[in-house]
Design a protein around this motif. Structure first.
Motif, PDB file in Angstrom:
ATOM      1  N   LYS A   1      -3.988   5.632  15.745  1.00 59.72           N
ATOM      2  CA  LYS A   1      -2.508   5.305  15.134  1.00 59.72           C
ATOM      3  C   LYS A   1      -1.590   6.404  15.385  1.00 59.72           C
ATOM      4  O   LYS A   1      -0.709   6.754  14.842  1.00 59.72           O
ATOM      5  CB  LYS A   1      -2.580   5.457  13.474  1.00 59.72           C
ATOM      6  CG  LYS A   1      -3.598   4.485  12.848  1.00 59.72           C
ATOM      7  CD  LYS A   1      -3.630   3.016  13.360  1.00 59.72           C
ATOM      8  CE  LYS A   1      -2.172   2.516  13.209  1.00 59.72           C
ATOM      9  NZ  LYS A   1      -2.176   1.265  13.616  1.00 59.72           N
TER      10      LYS A   1
ATOM     11  N   ARG B   1       0.646   8.703   9.321  1.00 58.36           N
ATOM     12  CA  ARG B   1      -0.307   8.230  10.188  1.00 58.36           C
ATOM     13  C   ARG B   1      -1.239   7.235   9.080  1.00 58.36           C
ATOM     14  O   ARG B   1      -1.886   6.435   9.489  1.00 58.36           O
ATOM     15  CB  ARG B   1      -0.952   8.907  10.764  1.00 58.36           C
ATOM     16  CG  ARG B   1      -2.501   8.838  11.400  1.00 58.36           C
ATOM     17  CD  ARG B   1      -3.101   9.655  12.222  1.00 58.36           C
ATOM     18  NE  ARG B   1      -4.318   9.308  12.739  1.00 58.36           N
ATOM     19  CZ  ARG B   1      -5.514   9.833  12.356  1.00 58.36           C
ATOM     20  NH1 ARG B   1      -5.544  10.995  11.348  1.00 58.36           N
ATOM     21  NH2 ARG B   1      -6.675   9.228  12.768  1.00 58.36           N
TER      22      ARG B   1
ATOM     23  N   ALA C   1      -2.350   3.459   9.335  1.00 60.25           N
ATOM     24  CA  ALA C   1      -3.853   2.829   9.198  1.00 60.25           C
ATOM     25  C   ALA C   1      -4.017   1.940   8.185  1.00 60.25           C
ATOM     26  O   ALA C   1      -4.507   0.854   8.542  1.00 60.25           O
ATOM     27  CB  ALA C   1      -4.556   4.208   9.112  1.00 60.25           C
TER      28      ALA C   1
ATOM     29  N   ASN D   1      -2.312  -1.375   8.940  1.00 61.85           N
ATOM     30  CA  ASN D   1      -3.058  -2.105  10.019  1.00 61.85           C
ATOM     31  C   ASN D   1      -4.347  -2.719   9.635  1.00 61.85           C
ATOM     32  O   ASN D   1      -4.471  -3.821  10.075  1.00 61.85           O
ATOM     33  CB  ASN D   1      -3.293  -1.212  11.274  1.00 61.85           C
ATOM     34  CG  ASN D   1      -3.716  -2.032  12.269  1.00 61.85           C
ATOM     35  OD1 ASN D   1      -4.637  -1.651  12.634  1.00 61.85           O
ATOM     36  ND2 ASN D   1      -2.837  -2.712  13.165  1.00 61.85           N
ATOM     37  N   LYS D   2      -5.036  -2.064   9.009  1.00 67.49           N
ATOM     38  CA  LYS D   2      -6.407  -2.519   8.605  1.00 67.49           C
ATOM     39  C   LYS D   2      -6.779  -2.975   7.248  1.00 67.49           C
ATOM     40  O   LYS D   2      -7.491  -3.830   7.195  1.00 67.49           O
ATOM     41  CB  LYS D   2      -7.399  -1.049   8.705  1.00 67.49           C
ATOM     42  CG  LYS D   2      -7.332  -0.369  10.069  1.00 67.49           C
ATOM     43  CD  LYS D   2      -7.666  -1.072  11.090  1.00 67.49           C
ATOM     44  CE  LYS D   2      -7.344  -0.396  12.395  1.00 67.49           C
ATOM     45  NZ  LYS D   2      -7.680  -1.344  13.629  1.00 67.49           N
TER      46      LYS D   2
ATOM     47  N   HIS E   1      -9.832   5.770  12.013  1.00 68.99           N
ATOM     48  CA  HIS E   1      -8.371   5.597  11.787  1.00 68.99           C
ATOM     49  C   HIS E   1      -7.864   6.357  10.866  1.00 68.99           C
ATOM     50  O   HIS E   1      -6.547   6.329  10.654  1.00 68.99           O
ATOM     51  CB  HIS E   1      -8.259   4.139  11.531  1.00 68.99           C
ATOM     52  CG  HIS E   1      -8.455   3.191  12.809  1.00 68.99           C
ATOM     53  ND1 HIS E   1      -9.932   2.898  13.338  1.00 68.99           N
ATOM     54  CD2 HIS E   1      -7.522   2.997  13.791  1.00 68.99           C
ATOM     55  CE1 HIS E   1      -9.893   2.098  14.216  1.00 68.99           C
ATOM     56  NE2 HIS E   1      -8.526   1.953  14.612  1.00 68.99           N
ATOM     57  N   TRP E   2      -8.513   6.980   9.867  1.00 70.03           N
ATOM     58  CA  TRP E   2      -8.236   7.710   8.747  1.00 70.03           C
ATOM     59  C   TRP E   2      -8.881   9.218   8.669  1.00 70.03           C
ATOM     60  O   TRP E   2      -8.442   9.836   7.855  1.00 70.03           O
ATOM     61  CB  TRP E   2      -8.078   7.046   7.218  1.00 70.03           C
ATOM     62  CG  TRP E   2      -9.314   6.560   7.050  1.00 70.03           C
ATOM     63  CD1 TRP E   2     -10.346   7.027   6.292  1.00 70.03           C
ATOM     64  CD2 TRP E   2      -9.722   4.961   7.100  1.00 70.03           C
ATOM     65  NE1 TRP E   2     -11.489   6.113   6.036  1.00 70.03           N
ATOM     66  CE2 TRP E   2     -10.924   5.000   6.383  1.00 70.03           C
ATOM     67  CE3 TRP E   2      -9.107   4.061   7.523  1.00 70.03           C
ATOM     68  CZ2 TRP E   2     -11.573   3.579   6.459  1.00 70.03           C
ATOM     69  CZ3 TRP E   2      -9.806   2.826   7.710  1.00 70.03           C
ATOM     70  CH2 TRP E   2     -10.831   2.648   7.178  1.00 70.03           C
TER      71      TRP E   2
END
Length: 340
Positions: free
Chosen positions: A113, A179, A183, A186-187, A246-247
């Motif tokens: 990200k 960010r 994430a 997007n996820k 992603h996180w």
């Protein structure tokens, strides 16, 4: 009785060899370019490695970009000294996010990200021996295929040490909550991310939604941002397994207090900082960093909307979880948070 003794000797040798790497991480504050070591075999166009170009340029008449990046390095070092009390031993797993470009002597720690897809595409062009020419013609999923790019964890201890001493190390970071919202969007809000819905969405709904419907438990495709926050701050979450990349926090992915990053790029100045890295590498004629469409980007205003329904109690818990990223990379506490 000799067998246990032999095993202990072998184990001690293996541990000792990796400690060499750890010793570098924890004690190296001055790059090799400043020390004048390890550069004799460089065969770049200018006769200088990216590391030499960076630090020798800093000593002369620095440009605005050089001054900016000097400041970021200093802020990061100061924050590490202030907030990092205890050093821990790194393991090979910690090096899996560091991508290696041996041709241009670059080490890039990728952070999901934060434009990492485009940076991976660029590095595929730079390391592809002519197979790739235009980064944007490389499909996004191909950029993330394991094996297309080498990571530092794949090298021997001596090779790791050599690259850490002599290669330009860079990372790109982003305002932590922007960010995080990116994430989530997007996820968990895209219909095509069924793997994430099944892997994480069903678990989040099961643990953090009262009386969930059977369909939600089966599909996991309607996780709210509030439920995502409850999942992140739940102490049981990280006890069960590490955060998804992603996180995961940047400091946990890239270890900036143990690895001396020469360039800290920012998502907020992505184009300028990317161009600066490619100039240092002498690669600006080989590839241009792709310009992304800004219409779909997660902004501060958008993040504020997502946090509107998060209570001050959970805002505070979430901020504490990501606090080191705010401090290390000089991001202010967002004005929209209500716990202050």
């Amino acid at each position: 009785m000799r067998k246990p003794k032999v095993c202990r000797m072998i184990l001690a040798t293996c541990v000792g060899s990796f400690i060499v790497v750890v010793f570098y991480f924890q004690t190296s504050l001055k790059p090799a370019a400043e020390q004048g070591s390890g550069q004799a075999d460089w065969q770049g166009k200018s006769g200088r490695s990216p590391l030499q170009t960076l630090y020798e340029g800093d000593q002369l008449d620095p440009s605005a970009a050089q001054v900016t990046h000097q400041g970021r390095r200093q802020i990061l070092e100061d924050a590490c000294r202030t907030y990092t009390r205890k050093r821990r031993v790194l393991i090979p797993e910690d090096l899996k996010h560091l991508i290696v470009d041996d041709q241009h002597r670059l080490l890039y720690c990728y952070v999901p990200k934060v434009a990492c897809t485009n940076w991976k595409r660029v590095l595929m062009v730079l390391t592809g021996d002519g197979r790739y020419r235009d980064p944007l013609k490389i499909p996004a999923n191909e950029a993330h295929v394991a094996g297309n790019l080498r990571t530092l964890s794949e090298y021997s201890t001596a090779e790791i040490n050599h690259r850490l001493r002599t290669y330009l190390k860079f990372v790109f970071v982003r305002e932590p909550f922007e960010r995080l919202v990116s994430a989530y969007r997007n996820k968990f809000t895209r219909s095509y991310n069924t793997a994430f819905h099944k892997r994480y969405g069903t678990k989040i709904i099961r643990k953090h939604r009262p009386n969930p419907r059977p369909e939600a438990l089966d599909r996991g495709n309607d996780v709210s941002f509030e439920e995502f926050v409850y999942y992140l701050v739940d102490p049981h979450t990280q006890r069960e397994e590490p955060f998804n990349e992603h996180w995961e926090r940047v400091h946990s992915l890239c270890h900036p207090c143990l690895i001396h990053y020469d360039v800290v790029g920012k998502y907020e100045t992505l184009d300028q900082d990317s161009r600066y890295v490619l100039q240092l590498a002498g690669a600006e004629a080989e590839v241009r960093f792709p310009t992304s469409a800004k219409s779909a980007r997660t902004t501060g205003d958008m993040a504020a909307q997502f946090f509107h329904n998060i209570s001050p109690f959970y805002q505070k818990k979430l901020y504490n979880l990501y606090k080191m990223d705010f401090l290390l990379f000089n991001y202010s506490t967002p004005d929209y948070l209500k716990f202050r």
